[in-house]
Write a protein that holds these residues in place. Structure first.
Motif, PDB file in Angstrom:
ATOM      1  N   ALA A   3       0.907  -1.189  -0.089  1.00  0.00           N
ATOM      2  CA  ALA A   3      -0.112  -0.098  -0.059  1.00  0.00           C
ATOM      3  C   ALA A   3       0.973   1.295   0.065  1.00  0.00           C
ATOM      4  CB  ALA A   3      -0.902   0.128   1.320  1.00  0.00           C
ATOM      5  N   SER A   4       1.753   1.384   0.988  1.00  0.00           N
ATOM      6  CA  SER A   4       2.907   2.451   0.720  1.00  0.00           C
ATOM      7  C   SER A   4       3.413   2.684  -0.533  1.00  0.00           C
ATOM      8  CB  SER A   4       3.837   2.240   1.892  1.00  0.00           C
ATOM      9  OG  SER A   4       3.076   2.111   3.280  1.00  0.00           O
ATOM     10  N   VAL A   5       4.033   1.473  -1.091  1.00  0.00           N
ATOM     11  CA  VAL A   5       4.666   1.722  -2.302  1.00  0.00           C
ATOM     12  C   VAL A   5       3.854   2.083  -3.476  1.00  0.00           C
ATOM     13  CG1 VAL A   5       6.233   0.202  -3.951  1.00  0.00           C
ATOM     14  CG2 VAL A   5       6.464  -0.050  -1.606  1.00  0.00           C
ATOM     15  N   ALA A   6       2.579   1.595  -3.477  1.00  0.00           N
ATOM     16  CA  ALA A   6       1.724   1.950  -4.272  1.00  0.00           C
ATOM     17  C   ALA A   6       1.283   3.336  -4.242  1.00  0.00           C
ATOM     18  CB  ALA A   6       0.208   1.039  -3.997  1.00  0.00           C
ATOM     19  N   ALA A   7       1.018   3.936  -3.237  1.00  0.00           N
ATOM     20  CA  ALA A   7       0.923   5.340  -2.953  1.00  0.00           C
ATOM     21  C   ALA A   7       2.271   6.117  -3.426  1.00  0.00           C
ATOM     22  CB  ALA A   7       0.631   5.597  -1.299  1.00  0.00           C
ATOM     23  N   CYS A   8       3.165   5.919  -3.114  1.00  0.00           N
ATOM     24  CA  CYS A   8       4.349   6.453  -3.632  1.00  0.00           C
ATOM     25  C   CYS A   8       4.371   6.553  -5.059  1.00  0.00           C
ATOM     26  CB  CYS A   8       5.718   5.837  -2.827  1.00  0.00           C
ATOM     27  SG  CYS A   8       7.119   6.760  -3.253  1.00  0.00           S
ATOM     28  N   GLY A   9       3.913   5.359  -5.487  1.00  0.00           N
ATOM     29  CA  GLY A   9       4.010   5.238  -7.270  1.00  0.00           C
ATOM     30  C   GLY A   9       3.078   6.292  -7.676  1.00  0.00           C
ATOM     31  N   ALA A  10       1.854   6.348  -7.195  1.00  0.00           N
ATOM     32  CA  ALA A  10       1.158   7.276  -7.541  1.00  0.00           C
ATOM     33  C   ALA A  10       1.397   8.938  -7.646  1.00  0.00           C
ATOM     34  CB  ALA A  10      -0.428   7.132  -6.773  1.00  0.00           C
ATOM     35  N   VAL A  11       2.237   9.186  -6.423  1.00  0.00           N
ATOM     36  CA  VAL A  11       2.741  10.405  -6.200  1.00  0.00           C
ATOM     37  C   VAL A  11       4.047  10.423  -7.289  1.00  0.00           C
ATOM     38  CG1 VAL A  11       4.502  11.802  -4.868  1.00  0.00           C
ATOM     39  CG2 VAL A  11       2.321  10.677  -4.016  1.00  0.00           C
ATOM     40  N   HIS A  12       4.727   9.491  -7.692  1.00  0.00           N
ATOM     41  CA  HIS A  12       5.613   9.641  -8.816  1.00  0.00           C
ATOM     42  C   HIS A  12       5.118   9.873 -10.112  1.00  0.00           C
ATOM     43  CE1 HIS A  12       9.064   7.241  -6.571  1.00  0.00           C
ATOM     44  NE2 HIS A  12       8.843   8.135  -5.793  1.00  0.00           N
ATOM     45  N   ALA A  13       3.747   9.425 -10.413  1.00  0.00           N
ATOM     46  CA  ALA A  13       3.291   9.535 -11.433  1.00  0.00           C
ATOM     47  C   ALA A  13       2.919  11.079 -11.468  1.00  0.00           C
ATOM     48  CB  ALA A  13       2.059   8.678 -11.894  1.00  0.00           C
ATOM     49  N   TYR A  14       2.369  11.365 -10.464  1.00  0.00           N
ATOM     50  CA  TYR A  14       1.891  12.976 -10.529  1.00  0.00           C
ATOM     51  C   TYR A  14       3.128  13.913 -10.916  1.00  0.00           C
ATOM     52  CZ  TYR A  14       0.809  17.613  -8.730  1.00  0.00           C
ATOM     53  OH  TYR A  14       0.694  18.839  -8.608  1.00  0.00           O
ATOM     54  N   LEU A  15       4.146  13.761  -9.895  1.00  0.00           N
ATOM     55  CA  LEU A  15       5.454  14.310 -10.092  1.00  0.00           C
ATOM     56  C   LEU A  15       6.032  14.326 -11.570  1.00  0.00           C
ATOM     57  CD1 LEU A  15       7.175  13.465  -6.765  1.00  0.00           C
ATOM     58  CD2 LEU A  15       5.917  15.711  -7.435  1.00  0.00           C
ATOM     59  N   LEU A  16       6.026  13.250 -12.264  1.00  0.00           N
ATOM     60  CA  LEU A  16       6.602  12.967 -13.468  1.00  0.00           C
ATOM     61  C   LEU A  16       5.727  13.764 -14.672  1.00  0.00           C
ATOM     62  CD1 LEU A  16       7.540   9.343 -13.392  1.00  0.00           C
ATOM     63  CD2 LEU A  16       9.226  11.110 -13.847  1.00  0.00           C
TER      64      LEU A  16
END
Length: 178
Positions: free
Chosen positions: A157-170
């Motif tokens: 769950a933590s890694v998935a949330a971080c990946g969603a933030v990465h997608a936003y930042l990219l």
């Protein structure tokens, strides 16, 4: 007079069925209560972790290919790539140092990513492709939560949330004010 099925099974058929079921259980070596919950979750957790590490490794390779194809993006990608490397290490069954970026000479041309997909030649398109990979992996990990054992589910769950933030930042415009 036509034959009709009895409304309920006979005592003889019930006894025969019970004896057959008990015999099959004995012959198959089935024993109730022998396997513990921990013994059942270890192989599942191992498979899920190995799959997550493979996916994270492929994502790291995409970051490396994008940075190699677009050296001007390297500084922007470095902290995100470092986070993905940390996720890979956290998901791994054996503690190890996070993989370091491979330094292949970038030409700016469409370098192939590890998945075989070429890195788009335009930097904005390359960032969008990387964001799509992050978003896809984040969604996949969110789906995997349903079948994951407790501690692994929290990590996913933590890694998935971080990946969603990465997608936003990219895909966000750095330095822009709104």
């Amino acid at each position: 007079m036509p034959w009709t099925l009895p409304s309920r099974p006979s005592r003889r058929s019930l006894l025969a069925g019970t004896a057959g079921t008990a015999g099959a259980a004995l012959l198959s070596g089935c024993s109730v209560g022998r396997a513990t919950d921990a013994a059942l979750t270890i192989p599942l957790e191992r498979r899920m972790r190995e799959s997550a590490v493979r996916d994270s490794t492929r994502l790291l390779e995409r970051y490396d290919a994008t940075a190699a194809a677009h050296p001007a993006l390297s500084a922007r990608l470095a902290p995100l790539r470092a986070a993905v490397a940390a996720h890979t290490a956290a998901l791994s069954l054996t503690p190890s140092a996070p993989p370091s970026p491979s330094r292949s000479g970038g030409t700016g041309a469409a370098a192939p990513a590890a998945s075989g997909e070429p890195v788009p030649p335009a930097p904005a398109e390359a960032l969008t492709a990387l964001a799509d990979a992050e978003r896809s992996l984040s969604e996949s990990r969110t789906i995997d939560l349903a079948g994951a054992p407790g501690e692994l589910a929290r990590l996913l769950a933590s890694v998935a949330a971080c990946g969603a933030v990465h997608a936003y930042l990219l895909t966000s415009n750095p330095g822009a004010t709104s």
